[in-house]
Design a protein around this motif. Structure first.
Motif, PDB file in Angstrom:
ATOM      1  N   SER A  17       0.828  -1.208  -0.093  1.00 22.24           N
ATOM      2  CA  SER A  17      -0.066   0.017  -0.120  1.00 22.24           C
ATOM      3  C   SER A  17       0.882   1.154   0.026  1.00 22.24           C
ATOM      4  N   ILE A  18       0.679   2.247  -0.753  1.00 22.59           N
ATOM      5  CA  ILE A  18       1.355   3.395  -1.037  1.00 22.59           C
ATOM      6  C   ILE A  18       1.023   4.464  -0.017  1.00 22.59           C
ATOM      7  N   SER A  19       1.899   5.069   0.573  1.00 26.13           N
ATOM      8  CA  SER A  19       1.787   6.317   1.617  1.00 26.13           C
ATOM      9  C   SER A  19       1.474   7.654   0.526  1.00 26.13           C
ATOM     10  N   GLY A  20       1.090   8.535   1.454  1.00 25.17           N
ATOM     11  CA  GLY A  20       0.771   9.865   0.932  1.00 25.17           C
ATOM     12  C   GLY A  20       2.220  10.212   0.360  1.00 25.17           C
ATOM     13  N   ALA A  21       2.077  11.441  -0.648  1.00 19.12           N
ATOM     14  CA  ALA A  21       3.132  12.077  -1.359  1.00 19.12           C
ATOM     15  C   ALA A  21       3.987  12.848  -0.446  1.00 19.12           C
ATOM     16  N   LYS A  22       5.325  12.595  -0.186  1.00 19.64           N
ATOM     17  CA  LYS A  22       6.227  13.722   0.304  1.00 19.64           C
ATOM     18  C   LYS A  22       6.192  14.863  -0.117  1.00 19.64           C
ATOM     19  N   ASN A  23       6.199  15.136  -1.442  1.00 17.40           N
ATOM     20  CA  ASN A  23       6.486  16.325  -2.113  1.00 17.40           C
ATOM     21  C   ASN A  23       5.001  16.889  -2.468  1.00 17.40           C
ATOM     22  N   ALA A  24       3.864  16.231  -1.950  1.00 18.54           N
ATOM     23  CA  ALA A  24       2.753  17.078  -2.104  1.00 18.54           C
ATOM     24  C   ALA A  24       2.403  17.635  -0.522  1.00 18.54           C
ATOM     25  N   ALA A  25       2.793  16.877   0.408  1.00 15.96           N
ATOM     26  CA  ALA A  25       2.531  16.969   1.653  1.00 15.96           C
ATOM     27  C   ALA A  25       3.353  18.331   2.156  1.00 15.96           C
ATOM     28  N   LEU A  26       4.608  18.430   1.871  1.00 17.88           N
ATOM     29  CA  LEU A  26       5.342  19.512   2.105  1.00 17.88           C
ATOM     30  C   LEU A  26       5.127  20.913   1.845  1.00 17.88           C
ATOM     31  N   PRO A  27       4.512  21.027   0.461  1.00 14.91           N
ATOM     32  CA  PRO A  27       4.163  22.593   0.222  1.00 14.91           C
ATOM     33  C   PRO A  27       2.678  22.858   0.697  1.00 14.91           C
ATOM     34  N   ILE A  28       1.834  21.607   0.781  1.00 18.12           N
ATOM     35  CA  ILE A  28       0.541  21.753   1.310  1.00 18.12           C
ATOM     36  C   ILE A  28       0.767  22.299   3.132  1.00 18.12           C
ATOM     37  N   LEU A  29       1.589  21.709   3.732  1.00 18.80           N
ATOM     38  CA  LEU A  29       1.903  22.018   5.013  1.00 18.80           C
ATOM     39  C   LEU A  29       2.188  23.414   5.328  1.00 18.80           C
ATOM     40  N   ALA A  30       3.007  23.843   4.377  1.00 23.47           N
ATOM     41  CA  ALA A  30       3.655  25.327   4.207  1.00 23.47           C
ATOM     42  C   ALA A  30       2.305  26.151   3.880  1.00 23.47           C
ATOM     43  N   ALA A  31       1.654  25.650   3.294  1.00 20.92           N
ATOM     44  CA  ALA A  31       0.478  26.680   2.876  1.00 20.92           C
ATOM     45  C   ALA A  31      -0.449  26.848   3.756  1.00 20.92           C
ATOM     46  N   CYS A  32      -0.461  26.214   4.820  1.00 23.09           N
ATOM     47  CA  CYS A  32      -1.450  26.181   6.186  1.00 23.09           C
ATOM     48  C   CYS A  32      -1.102  27.918   6.491  1.00 23.09           C
ATOM     49  N   LEU A  33       0.130  28.066   6.377  1.00 20.80           N
ATOM     50  CA  LEU A  33       0.492  29.438   6.865  1.00 20.80           C
ATOM     51  C   LEU A  33      -0.229  30.559   6.398  1.00 20.80           C
ATOM     52  N   LEU A  34      -0.799  30.308   5.268  1.00 22.52           N
ATOM     53  CA  LEU A  34      -1.472  31.315   4.527  1.00 22.52           C
ATOM     54  C   LEU A  34      -3.032  31.896   5.205  1.00 22.52           C
ATOM     55  N   THR A  35      -3.244  31.089   6.368  1.00 22.85           N
ATOM     56  CA  THR A  35      -4.606  31.704   7.100  1.00 22.85           C
ATOM     57  C   THR A  35      -4.451  31.227   8.523  1.00 22.85           C
ATOM     58  N   GLU A  36      -5.026  31.968   9.435  1.00 23.66           N
ATOM     59  CA  GLU A  36      -5.132  31.537  10.818  1.00 23.66           C
ATOM     60  C   GLU A  36      -6.212  30.485  11.090  1.00 23.66           C
ATOM     61  N   GLY A  37      -6.121  29.464  11.563  1.00 25.18           N
ATOM     62  CA  GLY A  37      -6.980  28.479  11.765  1.00 25.18           C
ATOM     63  C   GLY A  37      -6.547  27.027  12.056  1.00 25.18           C
ATOM     64  N   VAL A  38      -7.040  25.999  12.103  1.00 22.26           N
ATOM     65  CA  VAL A  38      -6.876  24.654  12.192  1.00 22.26           C
ATOM     66  C   VAL A  38      -7.363  23.878  11.043  1.00 22.26           C
ATOM     67  N   SER A  39      -6.390  23.698  10.064  1.00 24.88           N
ATOM     68  CA  SER A  39      -6.666  22.651   8.914  1.00 24.88           C
ATOM     69  C   SER A  39      -6.174  21.274   9.082  1.00 24.88           C
ATOM     70  N   LEU A  40      -7.067  20.469   8.767  1.00 27.63           N
ATOM     71  CA  LEU A  40      -6.841  18.808   8.726  1.00 27.63           C
ATOM     72  C   LEU A  40      -6.434  18.246   7.599  1.00 27.63           C
ATOM     73  N   ILE A  41      -5.293  17.593   7.740  1.00 21.21           N
ATOM     74  CA  ILE A  41      -4.591  16.999   6.397  1.00 21.21           C
ATOM     75  C   ILE A  41      -4.472  15.793   6.605  1.00 21.21           C
ATOM     76  N   HIS A  42      -5.018  15.045   5.607  1.00 22.99           N
ATOM     77  CA  HIS A  42      -5.152  13.441   5.874  1.00 22.99           C
ATOM     78  C   HIS A  42      -4.029  12.649   4.799  1.00 22.99           C
ATOM     79  N   ASN A  43      -3.698  11.416   5.052  1.00 25.19           N
ATOM     80  CA  ASN A  43      -2.667  10.821   4.466  1.00 25.19           C
ATOM     81  C   ASN A  43      -1.086  11.419   4.276  1.00 25.19           C
ATOM     82  N   VAL A  44      -0.783  11.819   5.554  1.00 32.62           N
ATOM     83  CA  VAL A  44       0.558  12.727   5.723  1.00 32.62           C
ATOM     84  C   VAL A  44       1.299  11.244   5.841  1.00 32.62           C
TER      85      VAL A  44
END
Ligand code: EPZ
Length: 418
Positions: A17-44
């Motif tokens: 079973s393949i895990s979540g993509a490192k090179n998608a998770a990294l920019p998506i985590l950084a993008a959370c900084l574009l707002t104030e609040g709690v985002s929920l990211i799955h398949n990290v």
């Protein structure tokens, strides 16, 4: 430091079973900084690089809550804007924090990532784009310092379709005033997954996956929920591994449409591949045909699978030409493959591989993330004892328990304290 030991010669069968993509998770985590609040990211995925970006974001004031592969990211209290050298030097993708910090906080102080084993890896295109958007930047003691009252939208043509460069500009543009048009943008699935995430935050983005991406800036973004796409490089690594080991393997939770170039080449080498919506079955051939490859930006053959494919061709029947067009120094794994008996001639950006009947087990050393995976694959087919792979901290940066996944497919592979 750990090492991995492999006793080659066992066919691979079963499901992985393949895990979540490192090179998608990294920019998506950084993008959370574009707002104030709690985002929920799955398949990290659980990787060293993910731990590193969480540590750096923690220093900025971001709080995380992990539940399995789901990560709650709380950016409600971001007070700081410095990404320190000690952490950035271990993961150059930290540069992905630059765009969001300048756009949201108006300032950022990020250590220059420095080179790495596969090349100089400059970030001139990132900096040039942000400067054209109105960021005032200067270099001081190895840190990039960026300040901007309000970024403005621009039309920019990228000399090279840089993946993280496209991602940095996309993120910054969501909060800039006006429209940004990125021409010659990177088309990788990870760029598209980031665009998907930004849209779910409320951004207006179109053209992702093509070479022209348009971002309408200026909207307030909101926290959201998102599932990271599967890691096509991990999936490709198992595809090649199964084809090398006369395997009969089902690769689950993957996106076959992200692997078209790789599937075509592994099929040309003689493997029987069946593509389904979210999984691929692969049967390795008795005799491996030699196949030429040339790495290209997506949707071409990915540079991140070049080393793994070279291990594959090291035991093919005949000569194959491998051309690396993305990074200037991505043949470091060749000297380690030669220790296992591979016959490879390098001539600039080309490597001529003369396939051998088999490779011979020996101690080798990992030099970078994808070279480590290449040595694991070579170890799976090397005979005459145990192949020992040292410095596998490189491997843990980008693969979630790779040896355990191969073990479950029947490989004789395990990890030991070195
Ligand atoms: C991303 O790196 C990936 N990393 C790399 O994966 C991948 O190999 C690479 O894209 C190419 O597909 C992440 O996404 C975190 P680039 P990135 O900017 O963005 C030159 C792995 O193993 N360039 O697309 O750093 C650069 O030197 C890693 O997971 C400039 O000259 O790559 C290279 O020759 C390794 N100036 C080429 O462009 C710039 O400002 C492509 O680099 C930026 C890049």
């Amino acid at each position: 430091m750990d090492k991995i030991l492999v006793e080659g010669g066992y066919p691979l069968t079963g499901e992985v079973s393949i895990s979540g993509a490192k090179n998608a998770a990294l920019p998506i985590l950084a993008a959370c900084l574009l707002t104030e609040g709690v985002s929920l990211i799955h398949n990290v995925p659980s990787l060293r690089d993910i731990d590193t970006i969480k540590r750096i974001m923690g220093l900025l004031g971001v709080e995380f809550q992990q539940q399995g592969s789901s990560l709650a990211v709380n950016t409600g209290n971001v007070q700081h804007h410095v990404a320190p050298y000690e952490l950035v030097k271990t993961m150059r993708a930290s540069i992905l924090l630059l765009g969001p910090l300048v756009a949201k906080l108006g300032k950022a102080r990020i250590s220059l990532p420095g080179g790495c084993a596969i090349g100089a890896r400059p970030i001139n295109l990132h900096l040039k784009a942000l400067a054209s958007m109105g960021a005032n930047m200067y270099l001081d003691k190895g840190y990039i310092n960026a300040k901007a009252r309000r970024l403005k939208g621009i039309e920019i043509f990228l000399d090279i379709p840089t993946v993280t460069g496209t991602e940095n500009i996309m993120m910054a543009a969501t909060l800039a005033e006006g429209t940004t048009v990125i021409k010659n943008a990177a088309k990788e699935p990870e760029v598209q997954d980031l665009a998907e995430f930004l849209r779910s935050m409320g951004a207006t983005i179109s053209g992702d996956g093509t070479d022209t991406i348009i971002i309408e800036g200026g909207k307030e973004l909101r926290a959201t929920e998102h599932r990271v796409i599967p890691d096509r490089i991990e999936a490709g690594t198992f595809l090649i591994g199964a084809a090398m080991c006369a395997g009969d393997v089902t690769i689950k939770n993957c996106r076959p449409e992200h692997l078209t170039a790789v599937i075509e080449k592994v099929e040309s080498a003689g493997a029987r591949i069946r593509v389904h919506q979210d999984h691929i079955t692969v049967q390795g051939p008795e005799r491996i045909e030699s196949v030429d490859i040339k790495t290209m930006p997506y949707p071409g053959f990915p540079t991140d699978l070049q080393a793994q494919f070279m291990a594959f061709m090291s035991v093919a029947d005949g000569w194959s030409m491998i051309r690396e067009t993305i990074f200037e120094n991505r043949f470091i794994h060749v000297s380690e493959l030669r220790r296992l008996g591979a016959e490879i001639e390098i001539n600039g950006a080309q490597a001529l591989v003369r396939g051998q009947k088999q490779l011979l087990a020996a101690p080798v050393m990992a030099t970078d993330l994808r070279a480590s995976a290449c040595l694991v694959l070579a170890g799976l087919v090397a005979r005459g004892g145990l192949t020992e792979i040292h410095r596998i901290y490189h491997l843990d940066r980008g693969y979630e328990s790779l040896e355990k996944k191969f073990q479950r497919l029947g490989a004789r592979i395990w990890r030991e304290k070195a």
